[in-house]
Design an enzyme around this catalytic site. Structure first.
Site, PDB file in Angstrom:
ATOM      1  N   TRP A  65      -6.916  -0.832  13.029  1.00  0.00           N
ATOM      2  CA  TRP A  65      -6.230  -1.506  11.408  1.00  0.00           C
ATOM      3  C   TRP A  65      -5.855  -0.207  10.422  1.00  0.00           C
ATOM      4  CZ3 TRP A  65      -7.041  -4.955   7.934  1.00  0.00           C
ATOM      5  CH2 TRP A  65      -7.349  -4.893   6.274  1.00  0.00           C
ATOM      6  N   ASP A  68      -4.680   2.328   3.159  1.00  0.00           N
ATOM      7  CA  ASP A  68      -3.908   2.783   2.435  1.00  0.00           C
ATOM      8  C   ASP A  68      -2.350   4.174   2.913  1.00  0.00           C
ATOM      9  OD1 ASP A  68      -4.877   1.337   0.382  1.00  0.00           O
ATOM     10  OD2 ASP A  68      -6.501   2.882  -0.472  1.00  0.00           O
ATOM     11  N   TRP A  92     -11.042  -3.695   7.820  1.00  0.00           N
ATOM     12  CA  TRP A  92     -11.294  -2.794   7.549  1.00  0.00           C
ATOM     13  C   TRP A  92     -12.778  -2.232   7.741  1.00  0.00           C
ATOM     14  CZ3 TRP A  92     -14.989  -0.785   4.503  1.00  0.00           C
ATOM     15  CH2 TRP A  92     -14.593   0.249   3.587  1.00  0.00           C
ATOM     16  N   SER A 126      -8.863   6.902   0.084  1.00  0.00           N
ATOM     17  CA  SER A 126      -8.026   6.629   0.303  1.00  0.00           C
ATOM     18  C   SER A 126      -7.748   8.562  -0.760  1.00  0.00           C
ATOM     19  CB  SER A 126      -7.345   6.012  -1.278  1.00  0.00           C
ATOM     20  OG  SER A 126      -6.480   5.306   0.364  1.00  0.00           O
TER      21      SER A 126
HETATM   22  C1  FRU Z   1      -7.282   0.127  -1.985  1.00  0.00           C
HETATM   23  C2  FRU Z   1      -9.204   1.096  -1.436  1.00  0.00           C
HETATM   24  C3  FRU Z   1      -9.183   2.800  -2.033  1.00  0.00           C
HETATM   25  C4  FRU Z   1      -9.938   2.744  -1.143  1.00  0.00           C
HETATM   26  C5  FRU Z   1      -9.495   2.371   0.138  1.00  0.00           C
HETATM   27  C6  FRU Z   1     -10.162   2.662   1.379  1.00  0.00           C
HETATM   28  O1  FRU Z   1      -6.672  -0.592  -1.050  1.00  0.00           O
HETATM   29  O2  FRU Z   1      -9.656   0.006  -1.866  1.00  0.00           O
HETATM   30  O3  FRU Z   1      -8.866   2.273  -3.635  1.00  0.00           O
HETATM   31  O4  FRU Z   1      -9.892   4.442  -1.453  1.00  0.00           O
HETATM   32  O5  FRU Z   1      -8.475   1.448   0.207  1.00  0.00           O
HETATM   33  O6  FRU Z   1      -9.834   2.063   1.633  1.00  0.00           O
END
Ligand code: FRU
Length: 656
Positions: A65, A68, A92, A126
């Site tokens: 998967w 970001d 995720w 991220s």
């Molecule tokens: C955005 C998010 C970010 C976070 C990340 C976790 O898609 O929710 O805010 O850091 O994905 O994977």
């Protein structure tokens, strides 16, 4: 075992339990919490990148998967793309930082995982990354500039690489260098040239959505500058300067959030100010997490003055991967009747993939003539550039139908509505009586840019993968419109150019000639009973050829040069553990040996310098050659790697 480690990590996260004494803040730089050199997730399941829905010129993770884009940066000719990544499944979970590199932003090579839970501390969510070329952080350990990346939730941790992005270490055990009240995440860091400082933005919900701004001289110690609060500003902030209408004297700052909403204003090194009450949208796809355009980030340390962005397109899935990135877009600011607006346009490097172009010019289109024009086209991945003159147009709608099947049904439409003045529902005023469309069609990805990027629409589309579903049609409805010009470029796939783990500087492809060769995190690994050769297409006569070689077990590991295409002829310089020598040989003749206690498990640096008949072999950092021989059997040929009777690993192969 790995599951246990991960289980423990989440337990610690849940209970706040601390299992080991952590050095106090600021006392240790360069703490190695782990490196990614032993990742069982790598290599991924093999793929030819030809699966249905797999973007042919859009980056996707080889496996697992992705969400970001993270840590986008350029360093010495290589673009690094990291991404939120779960290598263990299609959903995720347990965020890692996946990694890919490119030398042109178009052809990407999958790399081993950069940050991994259990190896690297904290929630690896991220963040951004920078090149610390001036070593302001003091994290440099050798010749390479530190690459410094930022991650973590509810506080920011620093990770850095001293080997040009191959492996990452946690700074000070992942100590949070910035913390703040409330929920916070997604640090964006960049060099602010005017104040000669690093600047960080972190999203948080303290008293409502907003970003905290910090500055630092060294990327490690951060001072709070200001807070910019706005209800719309939710996660993954990005912040960059752009000239208005290309004029560097009129530079403005753009602040964006994950959904691609943005405001334009000024930044004095401390505070961001804007007179905009409402944000605008830079893209009109589905702009939420898991939609078609989210969490865009621009590259740091670009080699030119472009601001280039990639975002997460979440809606695509194959049997072994989920999600992909949008095609890199150049951002700009343009003055319009409504004020200054952000533009997005595909980077010019896309042209590298064009292999066949069909063109049409100057046609008055009616519904009937439009329908006929492209009747013979059957296209897989392609780019459309079209310009229409809408002065005097009577058509209600015009544009393209994509993924057209034998019965005429289309998988997708890209239409301009002359009454509503919208392109696929995105507002777009004609410019000097013209409407232009630039359309990128990939297997499951559709990107549309109207009037030189004033409208951007990024969509995931499940194009029907069957061969009879590849029609494209010009479509005109309710009247006529003039087609000024149309070009359709077929685009070649961008995959399959690079070496995932072997760092080298040889142009062209490498090929297995004999034995078995695989990618391991430490580099290229070859095994054979007898000789195994891995040869580059690149050839040379006089050169310096060098690299790191390591025997895992077995007899000898070597650099091969002046070789024939099947290694039927070659020179080879090895470290031979069985004989305890460095040896220069060619088929049928040992040219010279030098006694040395060669051991498995140790890395040797071999260097070969040729000049006509003269062949010198150097070992490690010795100034004098260990072999200084003359031989004139082969004058030139390919470069390569060789293993004899066993397994060996190779890394950092360079020719000069
Ligand atoms: C955005 C998010 C970010 C976070 C990340 C976790 O898609 O929710 O805010 O850091 O994905 O994977």
């Amino acid at each position: 075992m790995r599951r246990l480690v991960r289980g423990l990590t989440s337990l610690i996260a849940l209970t706040g339990m601390v299992v080991a004494a952590v050095p106090s803040a600021g006392t240790t730089t360069g703490t190695t919490t782990g490196t990614a050199a032993d990742q069982p997730e790598f290599p991924y399941q093999p793929t030819t990148y030809t699966e249905p829905y797999r973007g042919q010129f859009h980056f996707s993770s080889q496996g697992g998967w992705m969400n970001d884009p993270n840590g986008l940066l350029h360093h010495k000719g290589t673009y690094h793309f990291f991404y939120q990544h779960n290598p263990h499944g299609l959903g995720w979970d347990t965020m890692h930082w996946g990694h890919a590199t490119s030398t042109d932003l178009v052809h990407w090579t999958q790399k081993p995982i950069a940050l991994e839970p259990g190896v690297h501390p904290g929630d690896l969510w991220s963040g951004a990354g920078v090149v610390d070329a001036a070593n302001t952080s003091g994290l440099r350990e050798g010749a390479e500039d530190p690459l410094v990346v930022f991650s973590g939730t509810n506080g920011v941790s620093v990770f850095y690489s001293t080997d040009a992005g191959r492996t990452f270490k946690a700074y000070d055990n992942g100590r949070k260098v910035v913390t703040m009240p409330g929920t916070s995440r997604d640090p964006k860091v960049f060099r602010h040239a005017a104040s000669k400082r690093w600047v960080m933005l972190v999203w948080s919900d303290e008293g409502g959505n907003g970003v905290n701004l910090y500055s630092s001289p060294d990327l490690l110690d951060w001072t709070f500058l200001s807070r910019y609060a706005a209800g719309w500003l939710f996660e993954c902030p990005d912040f960059f300067a752009l000239p208005v209408d290309g004029d560097r004297r009129g530079t403005k700052w753009v602040l964006t959030d994950a959904s691609g909403e943005y405001v334009v204003g000024d930044f004095d090194g401390t505070t961001f100010t804007t007179d905009w009450d409402e944000p605008q949208r830079m893209d009109h796809g589905t702009n939420h997490a898991g939609g078609s355009f989210y969490a865009g980030q621009v590259f740091n340390d670009m080699p030119d003055d472009r601001v280039v962005q990639m975002a997460w397109m979440g809606g695509n899935q194959g049997a072994t991967w989920t999600g992909n990135a949008s095609f890199p877009a150049v951002l700009g600011l343009r003055t319009t009747g409504d004020g200054v607006r952000l533009t997005r346009q595909p980077i010019k490097e896309l042209e590298k993939l064009r292999y066949r172009t069909s063109s049409w010019r100057g046609r008055g289109l009616t519904p009937a003539t439009a329908a006929k024009l492209l009747r013979d086209q059957s296209l897989d991945t392609y780019e459309v550039e079209a310009e229409f003159d809408v002065r005097g147009a009577t058509a209600e709608r015009f544009g393209f139908k994509l993924d057209v099947r034998p019965g005429g049904d289309a998988g997708s439409e890209v239409l301009y509505d002359t009454r509503a003045r919208t392109l696929m529902s995105a507002p777009l005023e004609p410019s000097r009586g013209r409407v232009t469309m630039r359309i990128l069609v990939d297997r499951g990805q559709l990107e549309v840019f109207g009037n030189d990027g004033l409208a951007s629409i990024t969509r995931n589309v499940a194009f029907d993968p069957r061969a009879d579903s590849r029609g494209v049609a010009l479509h005109v409805e309710g009247g006529g419109v003039r087609l000024v010009s149309l070009r359709i470029h077929e685009l070649a796939p961008a995959w399959g150019m690079g070496e995932p783990t072997l760092e080298h500087n040889l142009p062209g492809q490498w090929r297995v000639v004999s034995g078995s060769w695989t990618d391991v995190a430490a580099g290229k690994q070859g095994s054979a009973g007898g000789d195994a050769f891995y040869l580059s297409d690149h050839t040379g006569a006089d050169f310096t050829y060098e690299g790191d070689v390591r025997l895992v077990d077995g007899a000898a590991a070597a650099l091969t040069f002046r070789a024939g295409p099947r290694a039927e002829r070659h020179y080879t310089a090895n470290v031979d553990a069985e004989a305890g020598v460095v040896k220069l040989w060619r088929p049928g003749r040992d040219i010279a040996t030098y006694k040395a206690p060669i051991k498995a498990g140790r890395t040797y640096h071999l260097k070969v310098v040729t000049q006509g008949r003269s062949i010198k072999v150097y070992l490690d950092d010795r100034a004098e050659p260990v072999i200084d021989a003359k031989d004139d059997q082969y004058a030139s040929g390919r470069f390569g790697l060789n293993v004899f009777d066993g397994t060996a690993q190779f890394q950092n192969i360079r020719v000069s």
